[in-house]
Design an enzyme around this catalytic site. Structure first.
Site, PDB file in Angstrom:
ATOM      1  CB  CYS A 125     -11.616  -1.127  -3.888  1.00 19.61           C
ATOM      2  SG  CYS A 125     -10.994  -2.378  -3.106  1.00 19.61           S
ATOM      3  N   GLY A 126     -11.065  -3.453  -6.676  1.00 20.88           N
ATOM      4  CA  GLY A 126     -11.550  -4.671  -7.329  1.00 20.88           C
ATOM      5  C   GLY A 126     -12.119  -5.507  -6.526  1.00 20.88           C
ATOM      6  CG  ASN A 161      -2.212  -0.717   0.987  1.00 21.85           C
ATOM      7  OD1 ASN A 161      -2.597  -0.791  -0.068  1.00 21.85           O
ATOM      8  ND2 ASN A 161      -2.760  -1.354   2.173  1.00 21.85           N
ATOM      9  CB  CYS A 208      -4.618  -5.314  -4.824  1.00 17.40           C
ATOM     10  SG  CYS A 208      -5.257  -3.843  -5.932  1.00 17.40           S
ATOM     11  N   GLY A 230     -12.930  -4.799  -3.362  1.00 16.80           N
ATOM     12  CA  GLY A 230     -14.342  -4.198  -2.729  1.00 16.80           C
ATOM     13  C   GLY A 230     -15.399  -4.406  -3.685  1.00 16.80           C
ATOM     14  CG  ASN A 262      -9.976  -2.984   1.977  1.00 16.53           C
ATOM     15  OD1 ASN A 262      -9.063  -2.143   1.891  1.00 16.53           O
ATOM     16  ND2 ASN A 262      -9.562  -4.286   2.085  1.00 16.53           N
ATOM     17  CG  HIS A 308     -13.502  -5.915   1.279  1.00 19.08           C
ATOM     18  ND1 HIS A 308     -13.324  -4.823   0.756  1.00 19.08           N
ATOM     19  CD2 HIS A 308     -12.555  -6.983   0.960  1.00 19.08           C
ATOM     20  CE1 HIS A 308     -12.151  -5.062  -0.176  1.00 19.08           C
ATOM     21  NE2 HIS A 308     -12.077  -6.447  -0.056  1.00 19.08           N
ATOM     22  CD  GLU A 358      -8.145   0.094  -2.300  1.00 18.70           C
ATOM     23  OE1 GLU A 358      -7.416  -0.534  -1.985  1.00 18.70           O
ATOM     24  OE2 GLU A 358      -8.617   0.450  -3.679  1.00 18.70           O
TER      25      GLU A 358
END
Length: 296
Positions: free
Chosen positions: A231-232, A66, A75, A234, A204, A168, A222
């Site tokens: 955000c994939g 990050n 990610c 996410g 996230n 998440h 994130e």
């Protein structure tokens, strides 16, 4: 030290990609922060490190760091950029590859239209594996799925908790009044939820607006990067939660509008079924940076 890099983006989620397939790359957290800095470095949400693999059936390894220097497990937008990078760099000619990440093995596939589809694996719901500390909490059940009450800045926020290789918390923006994603308190509540004590590895924070049973809008604060344009993982977590809560349709592509572009997510709705994510991946530029010697 001079370091070659490729700048890439997927739906506005941007990355610095480093090639460590020929020799190991050992950078400090401070050096990763320097690379990601938008004023002094290259600028990125995450730094992606492409590595070689000697594991049977695995083509590459892949690490994600990050902007704050912390390493994370997964990610989704980065995975798509990863595929474009290894193909453009001549590291593989395969259209489908298997990649080892800290969150497990993923299987991205290059499509003829230039987009990338990624098998993100099956979602994880057990709180301890997310990880999420559910001790003493009483969730509200909706369609047989838990919405967990979180004490955030003196108010109770309901969140669906799921892992896509990383944790998440998905929240319907209707609970904040108005129901508009643009008006959602992402800047106010995002950092508080990210570091909530119930999430020992941070989380996230996804803010979801449901437009129909196949179309949503999403903003994500994130872990370690702040709010990003997309955000994939996410998007995957939001669609999985939406299907379990009865808001979205299982087994049908769901379009996810992010501030950086559109992603398409599909999940059959079974615990063991993988989540498929499709979206763009673009190379922006290639360069070389004089990376200062820095400690932790």
């Amino acid at each position: 030290m001079k370091l070659r890099f490729t700048k890439m983006q997927g739906a506005g989620n941007d990355f610095v990609v480093l090639d460590a397939t020929r020799e190991p790359l050992a950078l400090s957290p401070a050096q990763y922060r320097y690379l990601a800095d938008r004023r002094f470095g290259v600028g990125a949400d995450q730094v992606l490190i492409v590595g070689a693999s000697d594991e049977p059936g695995i083509d590459f390894t892949y690490r994600i760091v990050n902007a704050d220097g912390s390493e994370v497990e997964q990610c989704g937008n980065g995975a798509r950029c990863f595929v474009r990078y290894v193909r453009e760099a001549g590291l593989t000619k395969k259209s489908a590859i298997r990649v080892r990440t800290a969150g497990g093995v993923i299987e991205p596939r290059w499509l003829v239209d230039g987009r990338v589809t990624v098998d993100m694996g099956a979602p994880v719901f057990e709180p301890a594996r997310v990880p999420f500390d559910a001790a003493g909490l009483q969730p509200r059940e909706l369609n047989g799925f838990a919405l967990w009450p979180l004490d955030v800045a003196g108010r109770t926020v309901e969140a669906a908790v799921v892992s896509m290789g990383n944790p998440h918390a998905v929240m319907d923006v209707a609970q904040f009044g108005g129901g508009s994603l643009d008006e959602a308190p992402v800047a106010e509540l995002g950092p508080r939820i990210e570091r909530h004590a119930r999430f020992p590895q941070r989380v996230n924070a996804g803010f979801l607006q449901v437009l129909s049973d196949t179309h949503v809008k999403l903003r994500v604060y994130e872990r370690g990067a702040g709010e990003t344009l997309a955000c994939g993982t996410g998007a995957c977590a939001a669609v999985v939660a939406g299907i379990r809560l009865g808001w979205l349709r299982a087994g049908t592509p769901v379009d996810v509008d992010t501030r950086g572009g559109e992603l398409t997510i599909e999940w059959a709705g079974r615990d063991d079924a993988p989540v498929w994510m499709t979206g763009p991946a673009e190379s922006v530029f290639v360069g070389e940076i004089d990376l200062p010697e820095q400690g932790d």
